[in-house]
Design a protein around this motif. Structure first.
Motif, PDB file in Angstrom:
ATOM      1  N   ASN A 124       0.809  -1.235   0.000  1.00 53.56           N
ATOM      2  CA  ASN A 124       0.000   0.000   0.000  1.00 53.56           C
ATOM      3  C   ASN A 124       0.835   1.274   0.000  1.00 53.56           C
ATOM      4  N   VAL A 125       1.869   1.298  -0.845  1.00 54.80           N
ATOM      5  CA  VAL A 125       2.680   2.505  -1.013  1.00 54.80           C
ATOM      6  C   VAL A 125       1.962   3.401  -2.025  1.00 54.80           C
ATOM      7  N   PRO A 126       1.549   4.610  -1.622  1.00 56.68           N
ATOM      8  CA  PRO A 126       0.785   5.481  -2.520  1.00 56.68           C
ATOM      9  C   PRO A 126       1.531   5.779  -3.827  1.00 56.68           C
ATOM     10  N   GLY A 127       0.875   5.491  -4.959  1.00 56.92           N
ATOM     11  CA  GLY A 127       1.439   5.794  -6.269  1.00 56.92           C
ATOM     12  C   GLY A 127       2.467   4.799  -6.756  1.00 56.92           C
ATOM     13  N   PHE A 128       2.720   3.733  -6.008  1.00 58.13           N
ATOM     14  CA  PHE A 128       3.730   2.733  -6.379  1.00 58.13           C
ATOM     15  C   PHE A 128       3.136   1.334  -6.247  1.00 58.13           C
ATOM     16  N   SER A 129       3.718   0.389  -6.968  1.00 59.41           N
ATOM     17  CA  SER A 129       3.353  -1.016  -6.787  1.00 59.41           C
ATOM     18  C   SER A 129       4.617  -1.856  -6.901  1.00 59.41           C
ATOM     19  N   GLY A 130       4.601  -3.011  -6.264  1.00 58.80           N
ATOM     20  CA  GLY A 130       5.741  -3.915  -6.343  1.00 58.80           C
ATOM     21  C   GLY A 130       7.005  -3.380  -5.693  1.00 58.80           C
ATOM     22  N   VAL A 131       6.868  -2.547  -4.655  1.00 58.28           N
ATOM     23  CA  VAL A 131       8.035  -1.980  -3.978  1.00 58.28           C
ATOM     24  C   VAL A 131       8.656  -3.057  -3.089  1.00 58.28           C
ATOM     25  N   ARG A 132       9.945  -3.283  -3.268  1.00 60.40           N
ATOM     26  CA  ARG A 132      10.645  -4.345  -2.548  1.00 60.40           C
ATOM     27  C   ARG A 132      11.901  -3.812  -1.872  1.00 60.40           C
ATOM     28  N   ILE A 133      12.408  -4.617  -0.958  1.00 61.12           N
ATOM     29  CA  ILE A 133      13.750  -4.429  -0.415  1.00 61.12           C
ATOM     30  C   ILE A 133      14.590  -5.507  -1.088  1.00 61.12           C
ATOM     31  N   HIS A 134      15.693  -5.107  -1.723  1.00 63.47           N
ATOM     32  CA  HIS A 134      16.525  -6.101  -2.415  1.00 63.47           C
ATOM     33  C   HIS A 134      17.967  -5.641  -2.499  1.00 63.47           C
ATOM     34  N   SER A 135      18.808  -6.491  -3.028  1.00 63.63           N
ATOM     35  CA  SER A 135      20.221  -6.149  -3.172  1.00 63.63           C
ATOM     36  C   SER A 135      20.427  -5.305  -4.423  1.00 63.63           C
ATOM     37  N   GLY A 136      21.504  -4.558  -4.428  1.00 62.36           N
ATOM     38  CA  GLY A 136      21.884  -3.661  -5.515  1.00 62.36           C
ATOM     39  C   GLY A 136      22.836  -2.638  -4.927  1.00 62.36           C
ATOM     40  N   ASN A 137      23.442  -1.846  -5.783  1.00 62.53           N
ATOM     41  CA  ASN A 137      24.463  -0.927  -5.291  1.00 62.53           C
ATOM     42  C   ASN A 137      24.153   0.556  -5.478  1.00 62.53           C
ATOM     43  N   THR A 138      23.554   0.922  -6.599  1.00 62.51           N
ATOM     44  CA  THR A 138      23.325   2.339  -6.883  1.00 62.51           C
ATOM     45  C   THR A 138      21.859   2.580  -7.236  1.00 62.51           C
ATOM     46  N   SER A 139      21.488   3.842  -7.356  1.00 61.71           N
ATOM     47  CA  SER A 139      20.105   4.174  -7.714  1.00 61.71           C
ATOM     48  C   SER A 139      19.728   3.632  -9.092  1.00 61.71           C
ATOM     49  N   GLU A 140      20.719   3.295  -9.908  1.00 61.71           N
ATOM     50  CA  GLU A 140      20.443   2.681 -11.218  1.00 61.71           C
ATOM     51  C   GLU A 140      19.881   1.268 -11.056  1.00 61.71           C
ATOM     52  N   ASP A 141      20.098   0.656  -9.888  1.00 62.24           N
ATOM     53  CA  ASP A 141      19.647  -0.716  -9.629  1.00 62.24           C
ATOM     54  C   ASP A 141      18.248  -0.775  -9.022  1.00 62.24           C
ATOM     55  N   THR A 142      17.594   0.373  -8.877  1.00 63.46           N
ATOM     56  CA  THR A 142      16.276   0.398  -8.238  1.00 63.46           C
ATOM     57  C   THR A 142      15.302   1.224  -9.057  1.00 63.46           C
ATOM     58  N   GLU A 143      14.031   0.875  -8.933  1.00 64.60           N
ATOM     59  CA  GLU A 143      12.955   1.666  -9.544  1.00 64.60           C
ATOM     60  C   GLU A 143      11.926   1.961  -8.466  1.00 64.60           C
ATOM     61  N   GLY A 144      12.376   2.617  -7.400  1.00 65.53           N
ATOM     62  CA  GLY A 144      11.497   2.925  -6.282  1.00 65.53           C
ATOM     63  C   GLY A 144      11.688   1.978  -5.112  1.00 65.53           C
ATOM     64  N   CYS A 145      12.485   0.918  -5.300  1.00 63.94           N
ATOM     65  CA  CYS A 145      12.727  -0.045  -4.226  1.00 63.94           C
ATOM     66  C   CYS A 145      13.819   0.453  -3.286  1.00 63.94           C
ATOM     67  N   ILE A 146      14.005  -0.266  -2.184  1.00 68.92           N
ATOM     68  CA  ILE A 146      15.035   0.065  -1.205  1.00 68.92           C
ATOM     69  C   ILE A 146      16.154  -0.963  -1.322  1.00 68.92           C
ATOM     70  N   LEU A 147      17.352  -0.502  -1.608  1.00 71.30           N
ATOM     71  CA  LEU A 147      18.529  -1.369  -1.669  1.00 71.30           C
ATOM     72  C   LEU A 147      19.209  -1.353  -0.306  1.00 71.30           C
ATOM     73  N   VAL A 148      19.809  -2.482   0.078  1.00 70.01           N
ATOM     74  CA  VAL A 148      20.505  -2.567   1.362  1.00 70.01           C
ATOM     75  C   VAL A 148      21.965  -2.936   1.145  1.00 70.01           C
ATOM     76  N   GLY A 149      22.830  -2.480   2.058  1.00 65.31           N
ATOM     77  CA  GLY A 149      24.248  -2.802   1.986  1.00 65.31           C
ATOM     78  C   GLY A 149      24.907  -2.722   3.345  1.00 65.31           C
ATOM     79  N   GLU A 150      25.971  -3.498   3.517  1.00 66.24           N
ATOM     80  CA  GLU A 150      26.734  -3.501   4.771  1.00 66.24           C
ATOM     81  C   GLU A 150      27.584  -2.238   4.921  1.00 66.24           C
ATOM     82  N   GLU A 151      27.962  -1.630   3.798  1.00 70.63           N
ATOM     83  CA  GLU A 151      28.776  -0.414   3.806  1.00 70.63           C
ATOM     84  C   GLU A 151      28.146   0.594   2.864  1.00 70.63           C
TER      85      GLU A 151
END
Length: 133
Positions: free
Chosen positions: A69-96
Motif C-alpha cells: 500500500n505505497v501510494p502511487g507505487f506497486s511492487g516496492v521491494r527491499i533487495h540487493s543492488g548498489n546504486t540508484s540505477e539498480d532500483t525503480e522505487g525499491c530500497i537497496l541494502v548494503g553492509e557499507e
C-alpha cells in the motif's frame, strides 16, 4: 518487528539512509531521489509507515520483502543492488556505504532475509517506517 529507514538528503540522483531493526542499526540503504512529483523509475517512495510481507518476486524469481500500500507505487521491494540505477522505487541494502552507493549488498540482504523469515514464521508482523531528512 519495526524497521526504520532514516534518509539523508538526496544528492547525485540518489538517497542514502540507515536502516535499523527495533532501534538497532542493521544496514545502509540506497534509493532513488526524493521528489515532489513522481518520475517513474527515478523517484523514492513517499515517507510513511508500510506493512512488509515476504512474496515471490516475478522480476527476481525469488521471495523478497514487499512493502504494501505505497501510494502511487506497486511492487516496492527491499533487495540487493548498489546504486540508484539498480532500483525503480525499491530500497537497496548494503553492509557499507559510499558517497552514492551501498556496498556488500548481498550480505546485507541475506542477513535481513534471515531475520524477517524468522519473525514472520512465528506470526509476527513486520512494519517499516521511512523518514525523510
Amino acid at each position: 518487528m519495526e524497521l526504520t529507514v532514516v534518509r539523508e538528503p538526496s544528492k547525485n540522483g540518489c538517497t542514502l539512509g540507515e536502516m535499523s531493526v527495533d532501534g538497532i542499526h542493521e544496514c545502509w540503504t540506497c534509493e532513488d531521489e526524493i521528489r515532489e512529483v513522481k518520475i517513474p523509475g527515478k523517484t523514492a517512495i513517499p515517507q510513511g509507515r508500510y506493512r512488509v510481507v515476504l512474496t515471490q518476486s516475478q522480476r527476481f524469481k525469488k521471495v523478497l520483502p514487499e512493502l504494501l500500500n505505497v501510494p502511487g507505487f506497486s511492487g516496492v521491494r527491499i533487495h540487493s543492488g548498489n546504486t540508484s540505477e539498480d532500483t525503480e522505487g525499491c530500497i537497496l541494502v548494503g553492509e557499507e556505504k559510499g558517497s552514492d552507493r551501498v556496498l556488500r549488498s548481498r550480505e546485507a540482504m541475506l542477513e535481513l532475509m534471515a531475520m524477517l523469515s524468522g519473525v514472520m514464521e512465528v506470526g509476527e508482523q513486520v512494519w517499516i517506517e521511512v523518514k525523510n531528512p
